[in-house]
Design a protein around this motif. Sequence first.
Motif, PDB file in Angstrom:
ATOM      1  N   ILE A  80       0.736  -0.894  -0.065  1.00  0.00           N
ATOM      2  CA  ILE A  80       0.488  -0.406   0.174  1.00  0.00           C
ATOM      3  C   ILE A  80       0.819   1.374   0.020  1.00  0.00           C
ATOM      4  O   ILE A  80       2.309   1.390   1.071  1.00  0.00           O
ATOM      5  N   PRO A  81       0.195   1.821  -1.056  1.00  0.00           N
ATOM      6  CA  PRO A  81       1.896   3.344  -1.304  1.00  0.00           C
ATOM      7  C   PRO A  81       0.992   4.710   0.052  1.00  0.00           C
ATOM      8  O   PRO A  81       0.282   5.078  -0.314  1.00  0.00           O
ATOM      9  N   LEU A  82       1.259   4.089   1.507  1.00  0.00           N
ATOM     10  CA  LEU A  82       0.983   5.266   2.256  1.00  0.00           C
ATOM     11  C   LEU A  82       1.597   6.464   2.915  1.00  0.00           C
ATOM     12  O   LEU A  82       1.223   7.100   3.104  1.00  0.00           O
ATOM     13  N   GLY A  83       2.716   6.413   2.070  1.00  0.00           N
ATOM     14  CA  GLY A  83       3.968   7.834   2.464  1.00  0.00           C
ATOM     15  C   GLY A  83       3.760   8.727   1.248  1.00  0.00           C
ATOM     16  O   GLY A  83       4.293   7.614   0.192  1.00  0.00           O
ATOM     17  N   GLY A  84       3.710   9.654   1.118  1.00  0.00           N
ATOM     18  CA  GLY A  84       4.433  10.201   0.110  1.00  0.00           C
ATOM     19  C   GLY A  84       5.701  11.816   0.205  1.00  0.00           C
ATOM     20  O   GLY A  84       5.930  11.909   1.738  1.00  0.00           O
ATOM     21  N   LEU A  85       5.786  12.040  -1.017  1.00  0.00           N
ATOM     22  CA  LEU A  85       6.723  13.209  -0.038  1.00  0.00           C
ATOM     23  C   LEU A  85       7.002  14.518  -0.826  1.00  0.00           C
ATOM     24  O   LEU A  85       6.448  14.490  -1.994  1.00  0.00           O
ATOM     25  N   SER A  86       7.160  15.941  -0.510  1.00  0.00           N
ATOM     26  CA  SER A  86       6.852  17.446  -0.815  1.00  0.00           C
ATOM     27  C   SER A  86       8.581  18.026  -1.116  1.00  0.00           C
ATOM     28  O   SER A  86       9.009  17.373  -0.092  1.00  0.00           O
ATOM     29  N   ASN A  87       8.731  17.678  -2.396  1.00  0.00           N
ATOM     30  CA  ASN A  87      10.111  18.497  -2.702  1.00  0.00           C
ATOM     31  C   ASN A  87      10.070  19.688  -2.578  1.00  0.00           C
ATOM     32  O   ASN A  87       9.164  19.841  -3.613  1.00  0.00           O
ATOM     33  N   THR A 107       6.043  31.810  -5.168  1.00  0.00           N
ATOM     34  CA  THR A 107       5.214  30.411  -5.434  1.00  0.00           C
ATOM     35  C   THR A 107       5.233  29.975  -6.337  1.00  0.00           C
ATOM     36  O   THR A 107       4.640  28.545  -7.402  1.00  0.00           O
ATOM     37  N   GLU A 108       6.481  30.130  -7.646  1.00  0.00           N
ATOM     38  CA  GLU A 108       6.668  29.915  -8.467  1.00  0.00           C
ATOM     39  C   GLU A 108       8.512  29.918  -9.652  1.00  0.00           C
ATOM     40  O   GLU A 108       8.465  31.378  -8.817  1.00  0.00           O
ATOM     41  N   TRP A 109       9.515  30.084  -9.052  1.00  0.00           N
ATOM     42  CA  TRP A 109      10.763  30.410  -9.762  1.00  0.00           C
ATOM     43  C   TRP A 109      11.282  29.206 -10.474  1.00  0.00           C
ATOM     44  O   TRP A 109      11.478  28.377 -10.259  1.00  0.00           O
ATOM     45  N   SER A 139      17.342  28.381  15.628  1.00  0.00           N
ATOM     46  CA  SER A 139      16.259  29.219  16.471  1.00  0.00           C
ATOM     47  C   SER A 139      16.029  30.392  14.640  1.00  0.00           C
ATOM     48  O   SER A 139      15.716  31.268  15.455  1.00  0.00           O
ATOM     49  N   TRP A 140      16.040  30.032  13.686  1.00  0.00           N
ATOM     50  CA  TRP A 140      15.511  30.472  12.701  1.00  0.00           C
ATOM     51  C   TRP A 140      14.445  30.314  12.476  1.00  0.00           C
ATOM     52  O   TRP A 140      14.083  29.034  12.494  1.00  0.00           O
ATOM     53  N   GLN A 141      13.334  30.915  11.877  1.00  0.00           N
ATOM     54  CA  GLN A 141      12.319  30.621  10.609  1.00  0.00           C
ATOM     55  C   GLN A 141      12.053  30.182   9.866  1.00  0.00           C
ATOM     56  O   GLN A 141      13.124  30.776   8.818  1.00  0.00           O
ATOM     57  N   THR A 142      11.972  28.947   9.271  1.00  0.00           N
ATOM     58  CA  THR A 142      12.192  28.301   7.850  1.00  0.00           C
ATOM     59  C   THR A 142      10.868  28.939   7.318  1.00  0.00           C
ATOM     60  O   THR A 142       9.921  28.255   7.644  1.00  0.00           O
ATOM     61  N   GLY A 143      11.531  29.374   5.394  1.00  0.00           N
ATOM     62  CA  GLY A 143      10.687  29.557   4.469  1.00  0.00           C
ATOM     63  C   GLY A 143      10.444  27.922   3.706  1.00  0.00           C
ATOM     64  O   GLY A 143      11.594  27.734   3.747  1.00  0.00           O
ATOM     65  N   PHE A 144       9.183  27.882   3.114  1.00  0.00           N
ATOM     66  CA  PHE A 144       9.466  26.476   1.700  1.00  0.00           C
ATOM     67  C   PHE A 144       9.002  27.357   0.651  1.00  0.00           C
ATOM     68  O   PHE A 144       8.088  28.181   0.617  1.00  0.00           O
ATOM     69  N   LYS A 200       1.975  25.322   4.580  1.00  0.00           N
ATOM     70  CA  LYS A 200       1.176  24.642   3.884  1.00  0.00           C
ATOM     71  C   LYS A 200       0.645  24.543   2.522  1.00  0.00           C
ATOM     72  O   LYS A 200       0.461  24.041   1.819  1.00  0.00           O
ATOM     73  N   ARG A 201       0.898  26.047   2.309  1.00  0.00           N
ATOM     74  CA  ARG A 201       1.441  26.383   0.458  1.00  0.00           C
ATOM     75  C   ARG A 201       2.433  25.183  -0.287  1.00  0.00           C
ATOM     76  O   ARG A 201       1.500  25.239  -1.127  1.00  0.00           O
ATOM     77  N   VAL A 202       3.291  24.873   0.721  1.00  0.00           N
ATOM     78  CA  VAL A 202       3.950  24.258  -0.190  1.00  0.00           C
ATOM     79  C   VAL A 202       4.576  22.852  -0.068  1.00  0.00           C
ATOM     80  O   VAL A 202       4.226  21.262  -1.343  1.00  0.00           O
ATOM     81  N   VAL A 203       4.812  22.259   1.442  1.00  0.00           N
ATOM     82  CA  VAL A 203       4.279  20.789   1.949  1.00  0.00           C
ATOM     83  C   VAL A 203       3.268  19.866   2.252  1.00  0.00           C
ATOM     84  O   VAL A 203       3.546  18.973   1.073  1.00  0.00           O
ATOM     85  N   PHE A 204       1.930  21.035   2.106  1.00  0.00           N
ATOM     86  CA  PHE A 204       0.862  20.086   2.508  1.00  0.00           C
ATOM     87  C   PHE A 204      -0.018  20.973   0.531  1.00  0.00           C
ATOM     88  O   PHE A 204      -0.599  20.811   0.402  1.00  0.00           O
ATOM     89  N   ASN A 205       0.466  19.999  -0.699  1.00  0.00           N
ATOM     90  CA  ASN A 205       0.917  20.868  -1.756  1.00  0.00           C
ATOM     91  C   ASN A 205      -0.171  19.811  -2.511  1.00  0.00           C
ATOM     92  O   ASN A 205       1.039  18.639  -2.571  1.00  0.00           O
ATOM     93  N   TYR A 206      -1.251  18.874  -2.835  1.00  0.00           N
ATOM     94  CA  TYR A 206      -1.949  17.879  -3.103  1.00  0.00           C
ATOM     95  C   TYR A 206      -3.186  18.337  -4.340  1.00  0.00           C
ATOM     96  O   TYR A 206      -3.109  17.345  -4.559  1.00  0.00           O
TER      97      TYR A 206
END
Length: 464
Positions: free
Chosen positions: A165-172, A191-193, A312-317, A405-411
């Motif tokens: 069962i393919p239960l796991g995915g990855l976001s690149n 949002t695109e580059w 110690s820093w905030q990460t953006g995606f 939410k926009r990038v990592v959880f992109n379905y």
Amino acid sequence: MKKILSVLSIALFCASMVFAGGAQEAQPATATKGETAPKTAVAATPKYLEDNPTAITGTVKFWTAFKGSQGMDDLIAAFNKVYPNVKVELNSYSNNSNGNVGVDTALMAGGKIDVLHTFGQNNTFRRLQNSLFLDITDKLASDGLDVKKEWGSDKYAYEGRYYTIPLGGLSNYIAINMDEWHAAGYTALPTEWTWDEYLEASKKMTHGEGDKKVYGGSDYHSVNYFAYPVRQVKGYDAYYKDDGTSNFDDPLMLEALKREIQAEQVDKIWFPLTVYRSDSIQSHMVYCNHQVASVIMPNLVRFIRDPKYAVSWQTGFAPYPVEKKGQTNYMAPVAIFSHAGIAKDCKDVDAAWAFLKFFATYGDIYLVPAGHMPTWKKTDLDNAMNIIFGSEAEAKKLVDIDSFKRVVFNYSGDSYVETNSTAITDIEKIVNQYILDAHAGKISPEDALKQIKVEADQAIKDAQ
């Protein structure tokens, strides 16, 4: 004979659980080479839980690459709320060459693994080719679990049957240190580059010398990531042409390899692959230790939460780059990466099947703390932030919420898919040898890919 992996899916609903409606598996726009799904009659009503869960007894030896603290303890606890009389024994293995040899040895020895969570095309195909998983086609059908309806795809049948069962995915994506991003003069995250834009940002974020140098960017530490731009453009089977031969003469292969070497060895704005390999380090380490300002990653969430790094820093995606603006980005949505199946010699099959179904459906959400994404279509992603960080307020300390939410959880949209595995083990070895030689300056990128093409085509021919 060409080996094709099976994608199957199941879904479930349980009144005591909070998961309902959410993740949608993205599908390839191009027809793939996957075998026809099994023509097995499926029961009309899906059965997500056994009729009498308390009657299911036994022990399930569960092997995965994730530790208990990375969501697996919570998975098992949730399962035991429904199935109190099944004991689940967690064994966390290392998802590297030595670790996977150990998994294969245990599978072949028998009696040590009941349910295996397996990662990547190469490892999964090898285990299917050696008949190490139980055929679960009829179990899916009798429980009314329609593959296409539950996960939206039936393109991965293996010799006409389902085993995993393919239960796991990855976001690149590209993870970005927001302090470095702002210091370089940037504000909003893209949002695109394009690759040119990411390389320019990497240049601006590079600073310092010697031990204090911070590289502006980095590709992922795995050698095969040089070819991921081909995945972004083609959408399926980057290593293979439609006629079954290898794809290493694709002009984009050469362009992508030269671009990577230029950024690392000439411009010195990316952390070098040669150092990753010589020092046996990984991408999350250099990012969390502030040796790079940004990095291409699929699973950073697991590590920025680890107290040993004290990030110690905030990460953006930002999304995976494209060759040209407006292209379909097959690397942007979540794509299937991991599968789970029942070992062929499993003794407590009923208990193992109950656990596998649970894991693949409402237990799928517990992959998120490990940096992997659920692929069950009914997962409630709104609950994911709490599971990962404890609360959205805590999450804001580590990540930019909107881009996360926009990038990592992109379905949304079409995702990259692999259906061809012919000679994949041999091809990966060939790729590793010559791509590393090209990075070390022992061979030109052109000659490296020419040699890979010759040897890969021969490996494919030998395997057929």
